[in-house]
Design a protein around this motif. Structure first.
Motif, PDB file in Angstrom:
ATOM      1  N   UNK A 153       0.836  -1.181   0.000  1.00 33.06           N
ATOM      2  CA  UNK A 153       0.000   0.000   0.000  1.00 33.06           C
ATOM      3  C   UNK A 153       0.879   1.242   0.000  1.00 33.06           C
ATOM      4  N   UNK A 154       0.219   2.387  -0.065  1.00 28.98           N
ATOM      5  CA  UNK A 154       0.929   3.649   0.053  1.00 28.98           C
ATOM      6  C   UNK A 154       0.052   4.644   0.796  1.00 28.98           C
ATOM      7  N   UNK A 155       0.680   5.637   1.385  1.00 26.74           N
ATOM      8  CA  UNK A 155      -0.063   6.706   2.020  1.00 26.74           C
ATOM      9  C   UNK A 155      -0.875   6.269   3.215  1.00 26.74           C
ATOM     10  N   UNK A 156      -2.095   6.795   3.299  1.00 23.09           N
ATOM     11  CA  UNK A 156      -2.968   6.545   4.446  1.00 23.09           C
ATOM     12  C   UNK A 156      -3.342   5.074   4.557  1.00 23.09           C
ATOM     13  N   UNK A 157      -3.625   4.428   3.428  1.00 22.53           N
ATOM     14  CA  UNK A 157      -4.001   3.009   3.464  1.00 22.53           C
ATOM     15  C   UNK A 157      -2.879   2.159   4.050  1.00 22.53           C
ATOM     16  N   UNK A 158      -1.649   2.518   3.723  1.00 18.60           N
ATOM     17  CA  UNK A 158      -0.511   1.773   4.270  1.00 18.60           C
ATOM     18  C   UNK A 158      -0.475   1.900   5.785  1.00 18.60           C
ATOM     19  N   UNK A 159      -0.695   3.097   6.308  1.00 18.66           N
ATOM     20  CA  UNK A 159      -0.656   3.308   7.749  1.00 18.66           C
ATOM     21  C   UNK A 159      -1.813   2.588   8.451  1.00 18.66           C
ATOM     22  N   UNK A 160      -2.986   2.655   7.877  1.00 18.65           N
ATOM     23  CA  UNK A 160      -4.129   1.967   8.481  1.00 18.65           C
ATOM     24  C   UNK A 160      -3.912   0.453   8.449  1.00 18.65           C
ATOM     25  N   UNK A 161      -3.429  -0.069   7.334  1.00 20.19           N
ATOM     26  CA  UNK A 161      -3.212  -1.511   7.201  1.00 20.19           C
ATOM     27  C   UNK A 161      -2.175  -2.011   8.197  1.00 20.19           C
ATOM     28  N   UNK A 162      -1.055  -1.297   8.317  1.00 17.16           N
ATOM     29  CA  UNK A 162      -0.032  -1.686   9.284  1.00 17.16           C
ATOM     30  C   UNK A 162      -0.559  -1.598  10.712  1.00 17.16           C
ATOM     31  N   UNK A 163      -1.392  -0.611  10.981  1.00 16.89           N
ATOM     32  CA  UNK A 163      -1.976  -0.461  12.321  1.00 16.89           C
ATOM     33  C   UNK A 163      -2.874  -1.643  12.655  1.00 16.89           C
ATOM     34  N   UNK A 164      -3.667  -2.082  11.677  1.00 20.10           N
ATOM     35  CA  UNK A 164      -4.545  -3.229  11.897  1.00 20.10           C
ATOM     36  C   UNK A 164      -3.723  -4.485  12.170  1.00 20.10           C
ATOM     37  N   UNK A 165      -2.664  -4.684  11.404  1.00 21.49           N
ATOM     38  CA  UNK A 165      -1.812  -5.862  11.612  1.00 21.49           C
ATOM     39  C   UNK A 165      -1.192  -5.830  13.004  1.00 21.49           C
ATOM     40  N   UNK A 166      -0.699  -4.670  13.428  1.00 21.50           N
ATOM     41  CA  UNK A 166      -0.080  -4.546  14.757  1.00 21.50           C
ATOM     42  C   UNK A 166      -1.089  -4.871  15.863  1.00 21.50           C
ATOM     43  N   UNK A 167      -2.309  -4.356  15.734  1.00 24.34           N
ATOM     44  CA  UNK A 167      -3.316  -4.620  16.770  1.00 24.34           C
ATOM     45  C   UNK A 167      -3.731  -6.087  16.782  1.00 24.34           C
ATOM     46  N   UNK A 168      -3.814  -6.704  15.598  1.00 21.44           N
ATOM     47  CA  UNK A 168      -4.148  -8.125  15.561  1.00 21.44           C
ATOM     48  C   UNK A 168      -3.042  -8.970  16.175  1.00 21.44           C
ATOM     49  N   UNK A 169      -1.805  -8.599  15.916  1.00 23.30           N
ATOM     50  CA  UNK A 169      -0.678  -9.324  16.509  1.00 23.30           C
ATOM     51  C   UNK A 169      -0.676  -9.241  18.026  1.00 23.30           C
ATOM     52  N   UNK A 170      -1.208  -8.142  18.575  1.00 29.25           N
ATOM     53  CA  UNK A 170      -1.192  -7.919  20.024  1.00 29.25           C
ATOM     54  C   UNK A 170      -2.457  -8.413  20.709  1.00 29.25           C
ATOM     55  N   UNK A 171      -3.196  -9.296  20.077  1.00 27.77           N
ATOM     56  CA  UNK A 171      -4.425  -9.854  20.659  1.00 27.77           C
ATOM     57  C   UNK A 171      -4.165 -10.348  22.085  1.00 27.77           C
ATOM     58  N   UNK A 172      -4.739  -9.702  23.123  1.00 24.19           N
ATOM     59  CA  UNK A 172      -4.448 -10.086  24.508  1.00 24.19           C
ATOM     60  C   UNK A 172      -5.101 -11.394  24.943  1.00 24.19           C
ATOM     61  N   UNK A 173      -6.099 -11.846  24.188  1.00 23.95           N
ATOM     62  CA  UNK A 173      -6.822 -13.061  24.581  1.00 23.95           C
ATOM     63  C   UNK A 173      -6.323 -14.298  23.859  1.00 23.95           C
ATOM     64  N   UNK A 174      -5.230 -14.177  23.111  1.00 22.96           N
ATOM     65  CA  UNK A 174      -4.768 -15.290  22.294  1.00 22.96           C
ATOM     66  C   UNK A 174      -4.317 -16.479  23.143  1.00 22.96           C
ATOM     67  N   UNK A 175      -3.858 -16.214  24.379  1.00 28.22           N
ATOM     68  CA  UNK A 175      -3.413 -17.305  25.250  1.00 28.22           C
ATOM     69  C   UNK A 175      -4.517 -17.820  26.177  1.00 28.22           C
ATOM     70  N   UNK A 176      -5.752 -17.394  25.916  1.00 31.82           N
ATOM     71  CA  UNK A 176      -6.869 -17.859  26.721  1.00 31.82           C
ATOM     72  C   UNK A 176      -6.900 -17.229  28.097  1.00 31.82           C
ATOM     73  N   UNK A 177      -7.589 -17.892  29.007  1.00 35.84           N
ATOM     74  CA  UNK A 177      -7.760 -17.372  30.372  1.00 35.84           C
ATOM     75  C   UNK A 177      -6.499 -17.668  31.180  1.00 35.84           C
ATOM     76  N   UNK A 178      -5.484 -16.818  31.019  1.00 35.09           N
ATOM     77  CA  UNK A 178      -4.194 -17.046  31.655  1.00 35.09           C
ATOM     78  C   UNK A 178      -3.671 -15.757  32.270  1.00 35.09           C
TER      79      UNK A 178
END
Length: 288
Positions: A153-178
């Motif tokens: 991507x380029x421009x704004x779409x690139x920033x939004x796309x990277x932001x979405x990937x970063x937030x998905x990577x940081x999913x706090x519930x990925x390890x379950x109830x721990x």
């Protein structure tokens, strides 16, 4: 299934301008057939074996494919299926997202079962648990990163796309109830604050040069931030099963995924499409 979805996502995002009636119809039908098959198998596993449930399981896939066939026939009769347009792109984003959700639900059912606390409670728990689990996260990130690497991507779409990937990577519930949920939530909050600055600082500084429906992109991004924030607060306030407490956060992940694919499929790139169509003006073929 993941390699097929990766191929479809990359194909649509790169071949947007050359897709025609055949390619649009085939890809939509294959996506609906795959999600319908996954949901039929999941229904068959969850509910007791019997004539009515077996018929219902079979009809789930038929129903999903019927919706897409009806849409394709209607668009064909109206002359709107000869080339890709933003409406088709929205359908593709929804279908790809629905396939990911369907696969996650089936894998979670196979791994952990459905439970015996009632259909509604178990269904909500299944959605909240499976969508925040690594069974959903890993295939989704593979697809997102494939598009990011092969179709930059380029421009704004690139920033939004990277932001979405970063937030998905940081999913706090990925390890379950721990014990990792609290530090994971803190990390996600920090990343979310960073992405807000990352996206909106660029939009403000370049607002005079931005093209397309960039305000619409920002509005959807704000909606995702709001859903994610509510999803982090919900586990503190809502008692019950793990999936139920994280159901809002799960929906924020679903919304993020569909939004990401909508960006990939150029949904926001042609703000004049519907205006020109309604006025009977010539609609240009999108150029990649």
């Amino acid at each position: 299934m993941t390699p097929f979805i990766v191929y479809v996502v990359v194909y649509i995002s790169k071949k947007y301008s050359v897709m025609n009636t055949v390619s649009i119809s085939v890809v939509m039908f294959l996506l609906s057939m795959m999600s319908g098959m996954l949901n039929s198998i999941n229904y068959y596993i969850i509910f007791p074996d019997g004539f009515i449930n077996n018929v219902a399981a079979f009809n789930i896939s038929m129903f999903e494919m019927s919706i897409i066939l009806s849409y394709l026939l209607l668009e064909g009769f109206n002359g709107n299926l000869t080339r890709m347009n933003p409406t088709h792109a929205k359908w593709f984003a929804l279908l790809v997202g629905w396939n990911e959700i369907s696969m996650a639900l089936l894998l979670y059912t196979l791994a952990f079962g459905f439970g015996n606390s009632g259909i509604i409670n178990n269904t909500l728990n299944l959605i909240g648990s499976s969508v925040t689990d690594y069974l959903f996260l890993v295939p989704m990130l593979i697809e997102m990163l494939s598009v990011a690497i092969l179709h930059l991507y380029s421009g704004l779409e690139r920033r939004i796309s990277l932001s979405i990937i970063l937030m998905q990577l940081a999913d706090p519930a990925v390890f379950g109830n721990s014990i990792y949920i609290i530090p994971g939530s803190l990390i996600f909050t920090v990343i979310m604050i960073f992405t807000i600055w990352y996206v909106f600082s660029y939009a403000f500084n370049n607002r005079k040069d931005l093209k397309g429906m960039w305000r619409g992109e920002l509005n959807y991004f704000i909606l995702i931030i709001a859903l994610s924030t509510a999803g982090l607060i919900e586990p503190i306030l809502v008692p019950g099963s793990f999936g139920l407490k994280w159901i809002i956060f799960a929906f924020s992940m679903i919304a993020s995924m569909i939004f990401y694919f909508a960006l990939s499929f150029k949904v926001f790139d042609f703000p004049d499409y519907h205006r020109k169509k309604n006025k009977g003006e010539e609609i240009p073929v999108p150029i990649m």
